[in-house]
Write a protein that holds these residues in place. Structure first.
Motif, PDB file in Angstrom:
ATOM      1  N   LEU A 251       1.609  -3.605   8.327  1.00 59.71           N
ATOM      2  CA  LEU A 251       1.894  -4.870   8.886  1.00 59.71           C
ATOM      3  C   LEU A 251       3.115  -4.335   9.878  1.00 59.71           C
ATOM      4  N   TYR A 252       4.083  -3.148   9.430  1.00 59.07           N
ATOM      5  CA  TYR A 252       4.344  -3.182  10.728  1.00 59.07           C
ATOM      6  C   TYR A 252       4.581  -1.812  11.817  1.00 59.07           C
ATOM      7  N   CYS A 253       3.330  -0.965  11.123  1.00 55.68           N
ATOM      8  CA  CYS A 253       3.180  -0.355  11.988  1.00 55.68           C
ATOM      9  C   CYS A 253       2.481  -0.925  13.225  1.00 55.68           C
ATOM     10  N   GLU A 254       1.436  -1.967  12.580  1.00 57.17           N
ATOM     11  CA  GLU A 254       0.922  -2.636  13.585  1.00 57.17           C
ATOM     12  C   GLU A 254       1.717  -3.755  14.442  1.00 57.17           C
ATOM     13  N   ALA A 255       2.903  -4.479  13.877  1.00 56.88           N
ATOM     14  CA  ALA A 255       3.651  -4.290  15.085  1.00 56.88           C
ATOM     15  C   ALA A 255       4.086  -4.053  16.225  1.00 56.88           C
ATOM     16  N   MET A 256       4.500  -2.882  15.302  1.00 62.38           N
ATOM     17  CA  MET A 256       4.932  -1.634  16.474  1.00 62.38           C
ATOM     18  C   MET A 256       3.835  -0.442  17.064  1.00 62.38           C
ATOM     19  N   ASP A 262      -0.805   7.709   9.966  1.00 68.60           N
ATOM     20  CA  ASP A 262       0.647   9.120  10.900  1.00 68.60           C
ATOM     21  C   ASP A 262       1.943   8.989  10.064  1.00 68.60           C
ATOM     22  N   VAL A 263       2.395   7.561   9.628  1.00 69.96           N
ATOM     23  CA  VAL A 263       3.382   7.731   9.016  1.00 69.96           C
ATOM     24  C   VAL A 263       3.230   8.162   8.020  1.00 69.96           C
ATOM     25  N   LYS A 264       2.394   8.066   7.091  1.00 72.10           N
ATOM     26  CA  LYS A 264       1.920   8.177   5.053  1.00 72.10           C
ATOM     27  C   LYS A 264       1.611   9.783   5.559  1.00 72.10           C
ATOM     28  N   SER A 269       4.488  14.501   3.196  1.00 74.78           N
ATOM     29  CA  SER A 269       4.723  16.062   3.744  1.00 74.78           C
ATOM     30  C   SER A 269       6.302  16.179   3.312  1.00 74.78           C
ATOM     31  N   LEU A 270       6.861  15.641   3.181  1.00 72.34           N
ATOM     32  CA  LEU A 270       8.180  15.498   1.941  1.00 72.34           C
ATOM     33  C   LEU A 270       8.446  15.807   0.799  1.00 72.34           C
ATOM     34  N   ARG A 277       7.981  10.534  -3.047  1.00 72.69           N
ATOM     35  CA  ARG A 277       7.796   9.313  -2.557  1.00 72.69           C
ATOM     36  C   ARG A 277       5.819   9.337  -1.235  1.00 72.69           C
ATOM     37  N   ALA A 278       5.235   9.773  -2.298  1.00 71.76           N
ATOM     38  CA  ALA A 278       4.178   9.808  -1.853  1.00 71.76           C
ATOM     39  C   ALA A 278       3.304   8.326  -1.546  1.00 71.76           C
TER      40      ALA A 278
END
Length: 492
Positions: A251-256, A262-264, A269-270, A277-278
């Motif tokens: 929901l945050y990503c939709e707003a931004m 991509d964020v996931k 990847s870390l 943190r998966a």
């Protein structure tokens, strides 16, 4: 440790005959695996001959699974044990007297989550049926997810009252919660570790004996009854929390205006020692029997505890907050639908909306607490005309479920993908647009199933959970050549 119970079980010998109460998503695969093991002579499946589920008895006795959807190994396993005469299903609970061990897998929903009151009526009825027929030396294992304190509380009380026997002295009692996911039932039972919590050491050991023969990679993990109950409620509350975290991030990503996937991928990847943190996947809502109510069993267990947790003042349970977020996602799908229709110059009132997917889980027929129902009801309340397709769910109370996708997609102003069934990944944008018969149909992807660009380029208005990068795309109507091309595709 009860020396009396220990002596009784020693004289009785190994477990050879088993009863499984509740022929559902947990009981059926468990009974089949028990029956297929050379350690056991025979398994009874116990099922009430009710109008809604009595049909299972005949199917199971013919070695046919009543569960739809893709369930690897289950069909062949059931056929094998039924044909071998090692399994039978019955509504006659008196046959429990012929067993050495009985497992109980009965649903435990909530009457009202706000006052934390579970609906234990079916479970209590099952316990009474079992209690009437157990004998000295029986093992009773509660597999249902319950409020912590249930096994050595009300369950023990009912079994003792009905049997005239004493738990821990005359019969063994344990809690061994199921840990299965629809679509991989057999695999989960065999490979997941089994939590086993007896009311005493003798009961725990007897329960370990019951499950060990059907575990392949998994092992039995002993603990107290109360700890076993909390383990199951906590692991589901934590999973629900994980899903809520990615849903809120979506929901945050939709707003931004960015893509949550991509964020996931970036977060995933870390890697390194001590880094966990998966992220799970966002979606149109959380359904099923477990995650939608196990948080409340955990909360109720704490509420009933004589000691209260030391928490900050005015603290809101993060588990309940997570539950609220996941419950909100069908409402968000509705909001996206309204937004998409508005971009097409339409309102939900009078709009034709196709819902793809009624089961809560991909490639399954399990529609318990499906988020599609909440979305469906919001559409009806807004005055929309709604059709529902699901390739696995054949019927549902009060809702017409169609198996023909063409009839559902035809003349649709909006199409909402609520379940990630394999069939929906094959949707062809031009064909779907031709069936919809609209210049600017709306597609709302709740499971990241379709390619946004393919559908946008074909003239759709696209909305997707977590797809802030696409949700406000420029509207691209088809040009004349594309309109001609639509007619060259035969199926979705």
């Amino acid at each position: 440790m009860s020396e009396r119970l220990k002596a009784i079980l020693s004289k009785k010998g190994a477990i050879k005959k088993i009863g499984v109460v509740g022929m559902g998503y947990v009981g059926i695969p468990a009974a089949a695996l028990f029956a297929d093991s050379c350690a056991y002579d025979f398994v009874w499946g116990f099922q009430r001959n009710s109008p809604s589920s009595g049909y299972k008895i005949d199917l199971l006795n013919r070695g046919i699974s009543p569960l739809k959807g893709k369930e690897p190994m289950l069909d062949s396993l059931l056929a094998r044990v039924a044909n071998a005469g090692k399994f039978a299903c019955t509504s006659d609970f008196s046959n429990i007297s012929k067993t050495d061990a009985v497992t109980i897998s009965i649903q435990t929903p909530f009457l009202n989550k706000d006052d934390l009151e579970p609906d234990f009526r079916p479970l209590l009825e099952g316990l009474r049926s079992v209690g009437k027929h157990i004998t000295e030396g029986s093992l009773v294992v509660l597999e249902s997810t319950v409020t912590p304190g249930t096994t050595d509380g009300i369950a023990k009380q009912i079994l003792e009252e009905e049997s005239g026997l004493t738990a821990g002295e005359d019969f063994a009692l344990a809690h061994a919660p199921e840990r299965v996911m629809v679509g991989r039932l057999i695999q989960n039972i065999q490979e997941h570790d089994r939590i086993v919590g007896g009311i005493d050491d003798v009961s725990t050991q007897r329960a370990k004996e019951l499950y060990s023969p059907i575990l392949t990679k998994g092992k039995a993990i002993p603990m107290s009854t109360r700890a076993a109950e909390v383990t199951k409620t906590a692991e589901n509350a934590l999973r629900d929390l994980q899903i809520a975290a990615i849903n809120e991030l979506a929901l945050y990503c939709e707003a931004m205006g960015i893509n949550v996937y991509d964020v996931k991928a970036g977060v995933d990847s870390l890697k390194g020692e001590g880094i966990t943190r998966a992220l799970l996947y966002p979606g149109a809502g959380v359904g099923g029997h477990c995650l939608t109510k196990d948080t409340y069993h955990l909360e109720r267990g704490v509420k009933m505890s004589p000691l209260k947790p030391d928490l900050p003042d005015n603290n809101s349970s993060i588990f309940v907050v997570a539950r609220n977020i996941n419950d909100f996602m069908p409402r968000h799908m509705f909001n996206l639908t309204v937004q998409g229709l508005k971009r097409a110059g339409k309102k939900p009132e009078g709009a034709n909306v196709a819902i793809l997917g009624w089961a809560f889980l991909n490639n399954s027929d399990d529609a318990r607490n499906t988020p599609s129902e909440a979305y469906h009801d919001l559409l009806l309340k807004a005055g929309a005309n709604v059709k529902v397709h699901d390739p696995h769910v054949e019927n549902y109370p009060g809702v017409a479920i169609l198996q023909d996708p063409l009839s559902v997609l035809r003349n649709s102003d909006a199409i909402a993908i609520m379940t990630g069934h394999d069939e929906y990944f094959k949707l062809n944008a031009l064909t779907v647009k031709e069936l919809a018969g609209s210049e600017q149909p709306v597609i709302i992807d709740g499971r990241n199933v379709v390619s946004p660009d393919e559908f946008i380029d074909s003239g759709f208005i696209y909305k997707g959970i977590g797809r802030g990068d696409k949700n406000m795309h420029p509207i691209r109507p088809l040009n004349p050549l594309e309109c001609i091309a639509v007619g060259h595709h035969a199926g979705p």
